[in-house]
Design a protein around this motif. Structure first.
Motif, mmCIF file in Angstrom:
data_model
loop_
_atom_site.group_PDB
_atom_site.id
_atom_site.type_symbol
_atom_site.label_atom_id
_atom_site.label_comp_id
_atom_site.label_asym_id
_atom_site.label_seq_id
_atom_site.Cartn_x
_atom_site.Cartn_y
_atom_site.Cartn_z
ATOM 1 N N ARG A 196 -12.484 39.582 -8.846
ATOM 2 C CA ARG A 196 -12.314 38.775 -7.635
ATOM 3 C C ARG A 196 -11.134 37.822 -7.770
ATOM 4 O O ARG A 196 -10.395 37.573 -6.809
ATOM 5 C CB ARG A 196 -13.598 38.029 -7.318
ATOM 6 C CG ARG A 196 -14.673 38.943 -6.753
ATOM 7 C CD ARG A 196 -16.077 38.455 -6.990
ATOM 8 N NE ARG A 196 -16.391 37.216 -6.302
ATOM 9 C CZ ARG A 196 -17.510 36.526 -6.517
ATOM 10 N NH1 ARG A 196 -18.383 36.961 -7.409
ATOM 11 N NH2 ARG A 196 -17.737 35.407 -5.845
ATOM 12 N N MET A 206 -8.352 38.323 -9.608
ATOM 13 C CA MET A 206 -7.107 39.086 -9.487
ATOM 14 C C MET A 206 -6.865 39.519 -8.045
ATOM 15 O O MET A 206 -5.727 39.506 -7.564
ATOM 16 C CB MET A 206 -7.135 40.290 -10.425
ATOM 17 C CG MET A 206 -7.047 39.915 -11.895
ATOM 18 S SD MET A 206 -6.696 41.311 -13.025
ATOM 19 C CE MET A 206 -8.201 42.262 -12.866
ATOM 20 N N GLU A 207 -7.922 39.893 -7.339
ATOM 21 C CA GLU A 207 -7.774 40.278 -5.936
ATOM 22 C C GLU A 207 -7.319 39.106 -5.072
ATOM 23 O O GLU A 207 -6.671 39.292 -4.040
ATOM 24 C CB GLU A 207 -9.098 40.835 -5.412
ATOM 25 C CG GLU A 207 -9.434 42.204 -5.976
ATOM 26 C CD GLU A 207 -10.811 42.698 -5.547
ATOM 27 O OE1 GLU A 207 -11.057 43.919 -5.653
ATOM 28 O OE2 GLU A 207 -11.637 41.874 -5.107
ATOM 29 N N LYS A 208 -7.645 37.880 -5.505
ATOM 30 C CA LYS A 208 -7.224 36.673 -4.789
ATOM 31 C C LYS A 208 -5.832 36.190 -5.227
ATOM 32 O O LYS A 208 -5.368 35.149 -4.765
ATOM 33 C CB LYS A 208 -8.235 35.551 -5.018
ATOM 34 C CG LYS A 208 -9.581 35.767 -4.333
ATOM 35 C CD LYS A 208 -9.509 35.492 -2.840
ATOM 36 C CE LYS A 208 -10.890 35.519 -2.201
ATOM 37 N NZ LYS A 208 -10.816 35.212 -0.745
ATOM 38 N N GLY A 209 -5.198 36.939 -6.130
ATOM 39 C CA GLY A 209 -3.842 36.596 -6.533
ATOM 40 C C GLY A 209 -3.729 35.712 -7.750
ATOM 41 O O GLY A 209 -2.653 35.160 -8.034
ATOM 42 N N CYS A 210 -4.822 35.557 -8.507
ATOM 43 C CA CYS A 210 -4.813 34.696 -9.693
ATOM 44 C C CYS A 210 -4.666 35.510 -10.967
ATOM 45 O O CYS A 210 -5.177 36.636 -11.067
ATOM 46 C CB CYS A 210 -6.117 33.904 -9.784
ATOM 47 S SG CYS A 210 -6.485 32.899 -8.336
ATOM 48 N N ASP A 211 -3.993 34.930 -11.959
ATOM 49 C CA ASP A 211 -4.062 35.463 -13.310
ATOM 50 C C ASP A 211 -5.359 34.964 -13.944
ATOM 51 O O ASP A 211 -5.963 34.002 -13.465
ATOM 52 C CB ASP A 211 -2.854 35.012 -14.129
ATOM 53 C CG ASP A 211 -1.556 35.630 -13.635
ATOM 54 O OD1 ASP A 211 -1.563 36.817 -13.266
ATOM 55 O OD2 ASP A 211 -0.535 34.915 -13.604
ATOM 56 N N THR A 232 -8.410 47.348 -11.011
ATOM 57 C CA THR A 232 -7.959 46.191 -10.236
ATOM 58 C C THR A 232 -6.664 45.624 -10.801
ATOM 59 O O THR A 232 -5.764 45.228 -10.048
ATOM 60 C CB THR A 232 -9.050 45.107 -10.221
ATOM 61 O OG1 THR A 232 -10.261 45.657 -9.709
ATOM 62 C CG2 THR A 232 -8.626 43.931 -9.360
ATOM 63 N N GLN A 233 -6.553 45.563 -12.120
ATOM 64 C CA GLN A 233 -5.332 45.045 -12.734
ATOM 65 C C GLN A 233 -4.131 45.904 -12.357
ATOM 66 O O GLN A 233 -3.053 45.379 -12.039
ATOM 67 C CB GLN A 233 -5.489 44.984 -14.269
ATOM 68 C CG GLN A 233 -4.397 44.208 -14.992
ATOM 69 C CD GLN A 233 -3.090 44.977 -15.118
ATOM 70 O OE1 GLN A 233 -3.090 46.200 -15.287
ATOM 71 N NE2 GLN A 233 -1.967 44.259 -15.041
ATOM 72 N N GLU A 293 -3.816 47.748 -9.686
ATOM 73 C CA GLU A 293 -3.549 47.609 -8.255
ATOM 74 C C GLU A 293 -2.912 46.267 -7.910
ATOM 75 O O GLU A 293 -2.075 46.193 -7.006
ATOM 76 C CB GLU A 293 -4.858 47.782 -7.477
ATOM 77 C CG GLU A 293 -5.399 49.196 -7.514
ATOM 78 C CD GLU A 293 -6.788 49.312 -6.910
ATOM 79 O OE1 GLU A 293 -7.236 50.448 -6.690
ATOM 80 O OE2 GLU A 293 -7.420 48.259 -6.660
ATOM 81 N N THR A 294 -3.298 45.216 -8.610
ATOM 82 C CA THR A 294 -2.807 43.874 -8.278
ATOM 83 C C THR A 294 -1.606 43.446 -9.117
ATOM 84 O O THR A 294 -0.836 42.579 -8.691
ATOM 85 C CB THR A 294 -3.921 42.829 -8.475
ATOM 86 O OG1 THR A 294 -4.287 42.782 -9.865
ATOM 87 C CG2 THR A 294 -5.142 43.166 -7.627
ATOM 88 N N LYS A 335 -1.784 41.647 -11.705
ATOM 89 C CA LYS A 335 -2.036 40.310 -12.265
ATOM 90 C C LYS A 335 -2.258 40.388 -13.775
ATOM 91 O O LYS A 335 -2.637 41.431 -14.315
ATOM 92 C CB LYS A 335 -3.237 39.655 -11.592
ATOM 93 C CG LYS A 335 -3.131 39.521 -10.075
ATOM 94 C CD LYS A 335 -1.825 38.898 -9.624
ATOM 95 C CE LYS A 335 -1.654 37.467 -10.084
ATOM 96 N NZ LYS A 335 -0.390 36.855 -9.585
#
Length: 428
Positions: free
Chosen positions: A93, A95-100, A120-121, A123-124, A126
């Motif tokens: 969640r 990483m999906e929100k743009g956080c490292d 997820t990593q 795809e994002t 992050k």
């Protein structure tokens, strides 16, 4: 410009991170949010930061408001120190929100959750750091330097024996870790440190794993053998617990009382379970054999009821042998002798070159936990990192490799068969 951090999971291990920011890294880092199942814990953390470091109050959010915290505070990083089985939820969640993300070990506890994190990593894009402080301990760093210098040539086999004593080892059987559903067992929660070290030392990846495991010391079936005659479910309020050397007194210090006893009504978490209960699903006696991609072989054991704490590791190579012995002082996480965490009682590295006299290798002595590794890791995370030719920073791929050995070992114990790492369900 300062980097901003929020932290989810404000139990005992969380202090390692939030106190470091408040104490040593204010110029580079700022803690702006706490998230937990218990407001009592978050209030205690804020009180500690205010009283010890005069740190401004950190915003608090109930765990169901994790996404709300990220939306409102827009942090650069999320620090994940929650129960192991929930790590993947917060990592994904975030990483999906743009956080490292900075995650306490283990990164997660099974192959499916690991696959979801890797997907997820990718795809994002992050960054995900797994905080393996053992990599930074001077004695472990010295082993990496020796092996990479070729002092014993090609490494063909490693023998690694880890001992948890009856103070620290028993604590895993009181806490949420005692349930494999929560922690993946000691082969994932604890041994991820050790398997990561071997991956780091050998610069290779696990290929095939075979393992045995038993609950030989703790648990109700062993209570009578340990001299336990009166059963109790938890220590607090129990007269029987007062006669048990394995009991834990939650009133014995402020941290245990504030983080656990006073938070019970909110969290539902009982921190002082009997180590001789009938609902323990992890093992205390473990033996693992691993073959690596470079064809080196590891024999590994972990026992959680030893008279002292530490480890012994030996490397056998084409040009000789290295032996390392480390004896650590014990501690109880979030209480007891926490000030002794990672302090070393004895350390020695000895090299046995082929056809030459053996010699002792000097090991740098540093202040701080885990043999002096903790301050280096914390600076790497929150300060200004120094140039590191050994590349001790552990990313998401290192995190996955470290847990796959333990995950495969758990499967091997259950099936009685060897497990190939490539057959685990990870994201391709």
């Amino acid at each position: 410009m300062k980097k901003t951090y929020v932290q989810v999971g404000i139990g005992g291990r969380a202090r390692f991170f939030y106190e470091a920011i408040a104490k040593d890294f204010r110029e580079t880092s700022e803690l702006i949010g706490f998230c937990d199942i218990s407001q009592v814990r978050m209030d205690y953390a804020n009180r500690l930061l205010s009283e010890k470091y005069n740190y401004p109050k950190v915003a608090t959010y109930f765990y169901t408001d994790f996404d709300k915290m990220l939306d409102e505070l827009q942090p650069d990083y999320v620090i994940v120190t929650s129960v192991d089985r929930t790590h993947h939820e917060y990592i994904i969640r975030a990483m999906e929100k743009g956080c490292d993300v900075l995650s306490e070990k283990p990164m997660t506890i099974d192959a499916e959750k690991a696959a979801a994190i890797l997907k997820t990593q990718e795809e994002t894009g992050k960054n995900l750091r797994v905080t393996f402080n053992y990599r930074y301990a001077p004695h472990n760093t010295k082993i990496a330097e020796l092996l990479r210098s070729g002092v014993i040539g090609d490494v063909f086999s490693v023998h690694f024996e880890w001992l948890l004593n009856t103070e620290h080892g028993a604590d895993y059987f009181r806490r949420w870790h005692r349930n494999k559903y929560n922690s993946g067992g000691l082969l994932v929660h604890k041994s991820t440190h050790h398997f990561d070290l071997v991956n780091f030392w050998l610069q290779s990846s696990p290929k095939t794993v075979f393992a045995f495991g038993e609950l030989n010391f703790y648990g109700m079936k062993n209570a009578e053998k340990r001299g336990v005659t009166q059963f109790y479910s938890r220590s607090y309020g129990s007269a029987a617990a007062k006669e048990d050397p394995f009991s834990l007194d939650l009133t014995s210090n402020e941290e245990l009382r504030e983080l656990y006893l006073n938070a019970e009504e909110e969290s539902g978490y009982i921190r002082d379970r009997s180590v001789f209960s009938d609902d323990i699903s992890i093992e205390d006696t473990l033996a693992v054999t691993v073959q690596y991609e470079n064809k080196a072989v590891l024999t590994y054991s972990l026992n959680a009821y030893m008279p002292y704490e530490g480890f012994k590791v030996a490397f056998n190579g084409s040009k000789g042998r290295i032996e390392m012995t480390i004896i650590e002082k014990s501690y109880v996480n979030a209480g007891g002798k926490k000030e002794d965490e990672g302090a070393l009682a004895f350390q020695e590295i000895k090299v046995f070159p082929m056809f030459l006299a053996p010699y002792i290798v000097e090991i740098e002595t540093l202040e701080g936990g885990h043999g002096g590794g903790d301050p280096i890791l914390l600076n790497d995370l929150f300060g200004t990192p120094e140039i590191d030719p050994l590349n001790r920073q552990a990313n998401h791929l290192d995190g996955v490799k470290s847990i796959l050995t333990g995950i495969a070992a758990n499967q091997s114990i259950a099936s009685g068969l060897p497990v190939k790492i490539k057959d685990l369900q990870t994201y391709k």
